[in-house]
Write a protein that holds these residues in place. Structure first.
Motif, PDB file in Angstrom:
ATOM      1  N   GLY A 521       0.809  -1.219   0.000  1.00  0.00           N
ATOM      2  CA  GLY A 521       0.000   0.000   0.000  1.00  0.00           C
ATOM      3  C   GLY A 521       0.840   1.265   0.000  1.00  0.00           C
ATOM      4  N   GLU A 524      -1.392   7.941   2.449  1.00  0.00           N
ATOM      5  CA  GLU A 524      -2.208   8.968   1.789  1.00  0.00           C
ATOM      6  C   GLU A 524      -1.412  10.225   1.464  1.00  0.00           C
ATOM      7  OE1 GLU A 524      -6.404  11.408   2.580  1.00  0.00           O
ATOM      8  OE2 GLU A 524      -5.617   9.989   4.069  1.00  0.00           O
ATOM      9  N   LYS A 569      -5.941   4.553  -5.618  1.00  0.00           N
ATOM     10  CA  LYS A 569      -6.631   4.433  -4.337  1.00  0.00           C
ATOM     11  C   LYS A 569      -5.896   3.381  -3.527  1.00  0.00           C
ATOM     12  CE  LYS A 569     -11.166   3.603  -2.271  1.00  0.00           C
ATOM     13  NZ  LYS A 569     -12.586   3.242  -2.538  1.00  0.00           N
ATOM     14  N   SER A 570      -5.383   3.786  -2.352  1.00  0.00           N
ATOM     15  CA  SER A 570      -4.533   2.867  -1.591  1.00  0.00           C
ATOM     16  C   SER A 570      -4.548   3.233  -0.128  1.00  0.00           C
ATOM     17  CB  SER A 570      -3.096   2.920  -2.144  1.00  0.00           C
ATOM     18  OG  SER A 570      -2.265   2.029  -1.441  1.00  0.00           O
ATOM     19  N   ALA A 571      -4.100   2.265   0.664  1.00  0.00           N
ATOM     20  CA  ALA A 571      -3.933   2.472   2.106  1.00  0.00           C
ATOM     21  C   ALA A 571      -2.819   1.545   2.567  1.00  0.00           C
ATOM     22  CB  ALA A 571      -5.222   2.178   2.864  1.00  0.00           C
ATOM     23  N   SER A 576      -3.101  -1.611  -3.272  1.00  0.00           N
ATOM     24  CA  SER A 576      -3.330  -0.412  -4.095  1.00  0.00           C
ATOM     25  C   SER A 576      -4.148  -0.786  -5.316  1.00  0.00           C
ATOM     26  CB  SER A 576      -2.003   0.212  -4.544  1.00  0.00           C
ATOM     27  OG  SER A 576      -1.189   0.535  -3.432  1.00  0.00           O
TER      28      SER A 576
END
Length: 593
Positions: A521, A524, A569-571, A576
């Motif tokens: 990931g 942000e 969009k990832s964390a 991801s």
């Protein structure tokens, strides 16, 4: 308006009085002439009658009273015989013996003196106004008396009354006519003047199309005045139109130039500010007018620069930082501008150099990153080469490993050079986009097959959820490079035993081809910068994985070249998902190359 009305009425009154004086004088003259003419005509008749009676009296002096009564009856006039001393000898209408002495009568005295006399006067005997005509009789040397013939003037009075009534009626009509004529004459003079005054008031209110209209036949001077006024008004309108056109042009330049423009008065208060300056300073135009520069910009450097220019009256420039909603780098140029009404104002030109500063920073980072990326493999190659030189005879078995390391580092530099060339080529000149129908399933399958070796080394599963009949229209080469970079990047940052999945998502305005992994990931705070050149979230891990730091930058530029975009969009710890957004059509169930 009241003044014009006053002038009009005064002119009308003057014309009216002149006309009335002329009419009155003419009327009085005609009345007097009529009366004199009528009196003269009667006097001539009475004189002829008196001469005839004179001859009769001279021929028959003894029967004078009877003759006079008979003559008076026949002629219809009063006849009187008066002796030279004034005593009445005979009268046709009264008893002459009772009549007083007539020596004081005007007509008697005139006749005795000149042989003929007339008089129009009131008769106390007959109680009426009478016209008397007297003629003397006798010899050439001696006058014996006077024959007087009289006629009442009642007929003349009635005639004169009738004439006076006619004149009175005509006078009333003349008064009305005189009033109308006077107003017309006054209006013919004041009308054009009023038109000029009205046009002047309209000009004063801003109606530049106002013109004076001359009504009727006006005097030459007034026509010239109206013509001169209209010429002045037309010239004024032309000048104002030209000023407005210039103002519109200057306002358009002022509002649409990329440079920020501010005009400040000698006290440092803002008089004008254009949208570019508001954008640079992050302020609004209405709220900035009449405020000081320090209140609007919060920049002491800019305020000090303006104060220095105001004091020295010499232009000056300075690089300043503007801390508004976002930090900006601004090149400020200030010059004095002489103004007739307010002294010397300050013109401030703001050029936003933030992008240039950022570009320069990127260039420096790029040089530093390239230097760093090249220095690491070169240092490794150099260390291995020095080791070979020192120990090649003592440990021949280690030579293949050293050679393999040299090849790996050389491959790493080659890959870096190729990625740099690709990125430079994409950025410096547009890619020739060849839109064609392609089978998305086949394209993705070929990419996954090509990268299956790298995935197998980490036991990473590659999955494609694209239907076999999905056909899209786009540039095949660019999309292949985009998806290959994203899948390769997903493999590198996915732990052993993980998975990478490629699937398609339909959207109203196109499609989204998504590459999803369950890797480490991306935090942000790093996501906005991952598409920059050489930017790495974990630099040590990136180098161990063999990445150059240019792959996502290439993906971003290629997506833009084919009319699409890329998003992430990832964390951390949750993997991801990279989405390639393409505004293209999908053709299901159709064959493609």
């Amino acid at each position: 308006m009241n003044r014009l009305l006053s002038v009009r009425w005064r002119l009308a009154a003057a014309f009216f009085l002149v006309i009335m004086v002329l009419l009155s004088a003419t009327g009085l003259y005609l009345l007097d002439w009529t009366e004199n003419y009528y009196t003269g005509s009667i006097s001539s008749d009475l004189r002829r009658e008196s001469l005839a009676i004179t001859r009769l009296v001279e021929s028959s002096p003894q029967d004078v009273p009877d003759v006079i009564i008979r003559m008076g009856r026949d002629l219809g006039h009063r006849v009187t015989i008066i002796r030279a001393d004034g005593r009445v000898l005979a009268d046709s209408d009264s008893d002459y013996r009772k009549m007083p002495n007539h020596s004081d009568r005007p007509e008697f005295r005139q006749a005795m003196a000149a042989g003929y006399g007339t008089s129009a006067r009131y008769s106390k005997t007959l109680k009426t106004r009478m016209l008397y005509v007297a003629t003397s009789y006798g010899t050439k040397k001696i006058s014996y008396g006077v024959v007087r013939v009289a006629e009442p003037l009642s007929g003349l009075d009635e005639l004169m009354s009738a004439i006076q009534r006619t004149f009175l009626f005509a006078g009333l009509v003349a008064i009305l006519a005189a009033a109308v004529i006077s107003l017309k004459l006054a209006s013919s003079i004041t009308g054009p003047i009023e038109s000029i005054a009205s046009a002047a008031r309209r000009l004063e209110r801003g109606d530049l199309g106002a013109r004076a209209l001359a009504r009727g036949k006006t005097a030459g001077e007034i026509s010239e005045l109206a013509s001169a006024f209209n010429s002045m008004a037309e010239q004024l309108q032309n000048n104002m139109d030209e000023i407005n056109r210039q103002s519109v042009r200057m306002r358009a330049i002022f509002d649409h130039t990329d440079n920020g423009l501010i005009l400040a008065d000698p006290q440092g208060r803002i008089e004008m500010i254009n949208p570019a300056a508001c954008r640079i300073l992050s302020v609004d135009t209405p709220g900035s007018i009449r405020k000081t520069l320090i209140e609007t910009t919060l920049s002491h450097d800019l305020a000090s620069l303006v104060e220095r220019v105001r004091r020295t009256q010499e232009p000056a420039a300075l690089d300043i930082d503007i801390s508004a909603k976002e930090k900006r780098f601004v090149y400020a140029y200030v010059t004095p501008v002489p103004m007739a009404e307010s002294g010397v104002d300050m013109l401030i030109v703001l050029h936003d150099v933030t992008s240039l500063r950022n570009t320069d920073a990127i260039r420096r980072d790029f040089v530093a990153n390239v230097s760093h990326e090249l220095r690491t493999p070169l240092a490794t190659i150099k260390a291995i080469a020095e080791t070979i030189l020192l120990r090649h005879e003592g440990n021949p078995a280690a030579m293949p490993g050293f050679a393999e390391s040299i090849v790996q580092e050389a491959d790493r530099m080659t890959l870096l050079a190729e990625d740099l060339l690709d990125l430079t080529r994409i950025e410096t000149r547009p890619v020739d986009v060849a839109v064609e129908r392609i089978n998305l399933y086949k394209l993705v399958s070929d990419i996954l097959d090509r990268l299956s070796g790298a995935a197998g080394k980490k036991n990473v599963t590659l999955e494609s959820e694209i239907k076999q009949d999905e056909v899209i229209e786009t540039d095949s080469g660019s999309l292949t490079q985009i998806l290959a970079n994203l899948v390769d990047n997903a493999i590198k940052y996915t732990p052993d035993g993980g998975s990478v999945r490629v699937y398609l998502e339909r959207r109203p305005n196109g499609i989204a081809i998504k590459v999803t992994d369950n890797g480490i990931g991306i935090p942000e705070e790093d996501q906005p910068r991952i598409f920059e050149r050489f930017y790495r979230v974990d630099k040590d891990r990136s180098r161990q994985s063999g990445g150059t730091g240019l792959g996502l930058a290439i993906v971003k530029h290629l997506c833009e070249q084919i009319g699409g975009s890329v998003a992430v969009k990832s964390a951390p710890g949750a993997g991801s998902t990279f989405s390639v957004l393409l505004p293209i059509c999908i053709h299901s169930g159709e064959s493609a190359t």
